[in-house]
Design an enzyme around this catalytic site. Structure first.
Site, PDB file in Angstrom:
ATOM      1  N   GLN A  18       0.760  -1.382  -0.126  1.00  0.00           N
ATOM      2  CA  GLN A  18      -0.587   0.209  -0.078  1.00  0.00           C
ATOM      3  C   GLN A  18       0.521   1.194   0.251  1.00  0.00           C
ATOM      4  O   GLN A  18       1.393   1.518   1.029  1.00  0.00           O
ATOM      5  CB  GLN A  18      -0.976  -0.234   1.106  1.00  0.00           C
ATOM      6  CG  GLN A  18      -1.625   0.834   1.272  1.00  0.00           C
ATOM      7  CD  GLN A  18      -2.497   1.189   2.652  1.00  0.00           C
ATOM      8  OE1 GLN A  18      -1.844   0.890   4.016  1.00  0.00           O
ATOM      9  NE2 GLN A  18      -4.101   1.129   2.726  1.00  0.00           N
ATOM     10  N   GLU A  22     -10.232  -2.339   5.861  1.00  0.00           N
ATOM     11  CA  GLU A  22      -9.691  -2.761   7.324  1.00  0.00           C
ATOM     12  C   GLU A  22     -10.169  -2.920   7.537  1.00  0.00           C
ATOM     13  O   GLU A  22     -10.099  -4.051   8.920  1.00  0.00           O
ATOM     14  CB  GLU A  22      -8.704  -2.006   6.961  1.00  0.00           C
ATOM     15  CG  GLU A  22      -7.117  -2.140   7.985  1.00  0.00           C
ATOM     16  CD  GLU A  22      -6.471  -0.978   8.100  1.00  0.00           C
ATOM     17  OE1 GLU A  22      -6.550   0.085   7.804  1.00  0.00           O
ATOM     18  OE2 GLU A  22      -5.111  -1.448   8.994  1.00  0.00           O
ATOM     19  N   SER A  42      -2.824   6.483  13.720  1.00  0.00           N
ATOM     20  CA  SER A  42      -2.839   5.895  14.773  1.00  0.00           C
ATOM     21  C   SER A  42      -3.853   6.344  15.600  1.00  0.00           C
ATOM     22  O   SER A  42      -5.054   7.029  15.923  1.00  0.00           O
ATOM     23  CB  SER A  42      -2.017   7.002  15.182  1.00  0.00           C
ATOM     24  OG  SER A  42      -2.002   8.736  15.651  1.00  0.00           O
TER      25      SER A  42
END
Lengths: 355, 391
Positions: free
Chosen positions: B126, B243, B373
């Site tokens: 990716q 995902e 994150s």
């Protein structure tokens, strides 16, 4: 496998939430709590037909099970509504199976309560003693709804529970001293029995107390979930209104992250509470461990969420005037009620046979 | 509310378990630790999955998948973990690129790219993050300039896992149709194209798992665009949504991890010779982790039930990662704490069992950063779900 409330359960939650918004708005709830008298709410709750929801028809309820009871607990907490009578009764009423009149009375407002300390896991609570004539003697401190109960279900027997006996709270030899809790939506009393006549209940005492323990864990966790939902709602709402440094405080990352952490707790709790309720109802082999995990995890997260929501509010949240403390205290009591996280975690450790 | 297996699920679980039991011994164990050596091992495994009809479980049948729903994928992952199946090397292909191509790709793209993902012939990477565009992905600067019959791509990507093994990449580049989100296009890039340079980066355990990728006047043809030119942001967001569902269906099986820890504790003694499982601190910690693994399992089931019923991913999908990452870290850290010196030995001076947990402890830190994150996830949750004002 399917994680999903049924259409009936979703409809019940919506209807009951709507009823609470109508009958128990915050200002009215605060009046009941200030007066220390929940009877107006409790009689309306019963009159409008909620008391039998989640109890089997065989027992004398309206059907449904622990998932429905958990929905009730969550919604009552969201409203900070008085719930000692309801919770004590749903935990004790299965002991009255075979006595339809007594069940009917319990669901009509004659509160029945297990005579165990409110901080204990019911199936590990000390039992009282009974003599050959069925006279019961002993003390249980801090009994949930002990101040308002009409009857007590009393675990008796030397060296562990042998049986459950029913005692009338008005019988001679019963003395009770109400204790005032910080969270005034629940109540407890120290109850002492001295040579009180009793009736033996023809149920499997171990089974009933096991069931009551698992139910208590799930329902108190559901209560904590409801309280945490509300502290999050209040904190987010306030963070959008309150401006400092020229911006709404909700635009500051420190505040966002605190709110996001509470949301994680809420969604985690929602995921596991209803699962555990279904697990206990279905008699899954690990049902008690599921209930234990829910009690330990959800109520500990609830306290953290309440603390964090208080910090987001700043001084206004620290006042008597603001509603936050109603939910803060509710979450605090939920953490300790019927077994603190450390107690339930030890119960998990036992079940996992680590040795 | 029923988390036990339906009859069709139970049958599927039984079939998978039997197949794994018979098939795993055919692999040339042990599984190599080094990424380069691991690839052929994994490829053999993936081909076995494909031939047995266990590759692409949730992909449409017309593209070589099995057309099953997320429940079956969750069961399959669970059984693979229990049986000790090899690590999955092509998560970008199977969980990111494949579903994105199946959903947004042209017929030609589907025909070209999907099957080799399932057979294990082609691994994907990716190319999203850049040195100056991590959390703020929409600020990316890699530029695609229109050329005759295609595009010329110039720029640099970074933190690209398994680029050294990859045959293809999903790539985001700026095509200039507008500011930030508006001017980005989603490309499929053959990694052997002229002008692509892969330079491995060692991660904190010293292994080269991710990479820098330099793109110097790399040509891709017009048919490499997924979705609309300048419309790549929407496609990228869908990739990230795929995902999240994949993470929920069991990227790391926390239930298995705590069961392994419990089995290990039963064999250990404290310094004074008493059973380690009698230590009150150990008992509390294990119970807490067991409880949290249960919570994680129910969150996953809720995501799967949502995915299955075609509802839009609700709040629970977004919070899944925030719940899951610290749990995996603590599971691995706790298990390492039972090792001498807390398992803080170099990988080549550590026995295989401790190595496994050391890798997991470090990988879980990586997972908490990758794909948004922890801090960015909290911002997203606060703004999109709680409606808190943007900074």
């Amino acid at each position: 496998m399917q994680w999903k409330l049924s259409e009936e359960q979703e409809a019940y939650q919506k209807t009951f939430r709507g009823w609470l918004a109508d009958v128990a708005p915050s200002d009215r709830v605060r009046r009941w709590l200030d007066a220390g008298d929940a009877s107006a709410f409790e009689s309306r709750f019963i009159a409008d037909g909620w008391a039998g929801v989640g109890l089997t028809e065989k027992l004398g309820g309206q059907g449904g099970g622990l998932v429905e009871l958990a929905l009730t607990a969550e919604e009552l907490a969201r409203a900070a509504a008085p719930s000692a009578s309801w919770l004590a009764t749903v935990l004790a009423v299965t002991a009255l199976a075979g006595h339809p009149k007594l069940v009917e009375a319990a669901l009509a407002g004659e509160t029945v309560s297990l005579l165990v300390p409110a901080e204990a896991v019911p199936d590990r609570a000390p039992s009282l003693s009974v003599d050959a004539e069925g006279m019961v003697t002993g003390t249980a401190a801090r009994v949930l709804a002990g101040d308002i109960a009409t009857r007590f279900v009393v675990p008796v027997g030397a060296g562990g529970v042998r049986e459950l006996r029913l005692v009338e709270a008005a019988a001679p030899g019963v003395s009770r001293t109400a204790r005032r809790l910080l969270d005034r939506s629940r109540s407890v009393a120290d109850v002492t029995l001295h040579q009180v006549p009793s009736v033996r209940l023809d149920v499997d005492a171990v089974d009933v107390l096991w069931q009551a323990s698992a139910m208590a864990a799930v329902l108190v966790a559901a209560d904590s979930l409801g309280a945490t939902e509300r502290v999050l709602d209040l904190a987010v709402e306030y963070s959008k209104q309150r401006h400092q440094f020229g911006f709404p405080i909700g635009s500051f990352q420190a505040v966002k992250h605190a709110a996001a952490a509470i949301l994680v707790s809420v969604e985690a709790a929602r995921s596991v509470v209803y699962f555990a309720a279904a697990s206990v109802d279905g008699g899954a082999p690990q049902a008690l461990l599921h209930a234990a995990a829910v009690k330990a995890q959800v109520t500990a997260d609830g306290v953290r969420g309440a603390d964090s929501a208080l910090t987001i509010h700043g001084a206004i949240g620290y006042t008597w005037e603001h509603d936050l403390h109603l939910f803060f205290k509710r979450a605090k009591l939920d953490e300790r009620l019927f077994g603190a996280p450390v107690v339930w975690n030890e119960r998990i450790a036992e079940g996992l046979a680590l040795i | 509310m029923d988390l036990s297996d339906d009859p069709d699920e139970a049958q599927f679980r039984h079939d998978v378990r039997t197949w794994l039991h018979n098939s795993l011994p055919k692999l040339p164990w042990p599984e190599p630790a080094d990424l380069g050596a691991k690839a052929p091992f994994w490829r053999q495994w993936q081909r076995m999955l494909f031939d047995a009809g266990y590759a692409g479980l949730t992909w449409p049948k017309e593209y070589g998948g099995q057309g099953l729903d997320e429940r079956m994928r969750a069961i399959f992952t669970e059984e693979c973990d229990h049986a000790g199946a090899p690590e999955r090397l092509n998560t970008i292909g199977e969980d990111f690129a494949g579903p994105t191509i199946a959903h947004f790709g042209t017929e030609a793209q589907k025909a070209r790219y999907l099957r080799p993902i399932l057979t294990g012939e082609e691994i994907w990477c990716q190319l999203f993050s850049e040195p100056d565009s991590g959390s703020d992905l929409a600020s990316l600067r890699t530029k695609a300039t229109k050329a005759d019959g295609g595009w010329r791509i110039q720029g640099q990507k970074i933190w690209t896992s398994r680029a050294q093994l990859a045959a293809h990449a999903i790539l985001l580049a700026r095509t200039g149709g507008g500011e930030r989100h508006k001017g980005i296009t989603y490309f499929l890039l053959p990694m052997d194209s002229d002008g692509v340079t892969v330079r491995p980066l060692a991660h904190m355990l010293g292994e080269a798992e991710f990479n820098e990728v330099f793109l110097d006047e790399v040509f891709v043809s017009d048919d490499a665009v997924v979705g609309e030119v300048d419309g790549g942001w929407k496609v990228a967001m869908a990739t990230l949504a795929f995902e999240r569902v994949a993470i929920a269906t069991g990227r790391v099986n926390t239930t298995k991890a705590i069961e392994d820890i419990i089995a290990d504790i039963r064999t250990r003694k404290s310094a004074d010779g008493s059973p380690l499982g009698a230590d009150p601190h150990v008992r509390q910690k294990v119970a807490d982790l067991w409880g949290r693994a249960l919570v994680h399992r129910t969150i996953s089931q809720r995501v799967i039930s949502g995915a299955e019923s075609d509802e839009l991913p609700g709040p629970v999908t977004s919070i899944g990662k925030l719940y899951f990452c610290p749990l995996v870290e603590e599971l691995a850290d706790f298990r390492l704490s039972l090792e001498p010196l807390g398992g803080q030995f170099a990988l080549d001076d550590e026995r295989a069992e401790a190595q496994r947990w050391l890798r997991l402890a470090n990988q879980s830190r990586g997972t908490a950063i990758a794909g948004g994150s922890t801090f960015i996830q909290r911002n997203i949750v606060a703004e999109r779900i709680l409606g808190m004002p943007r900074s």
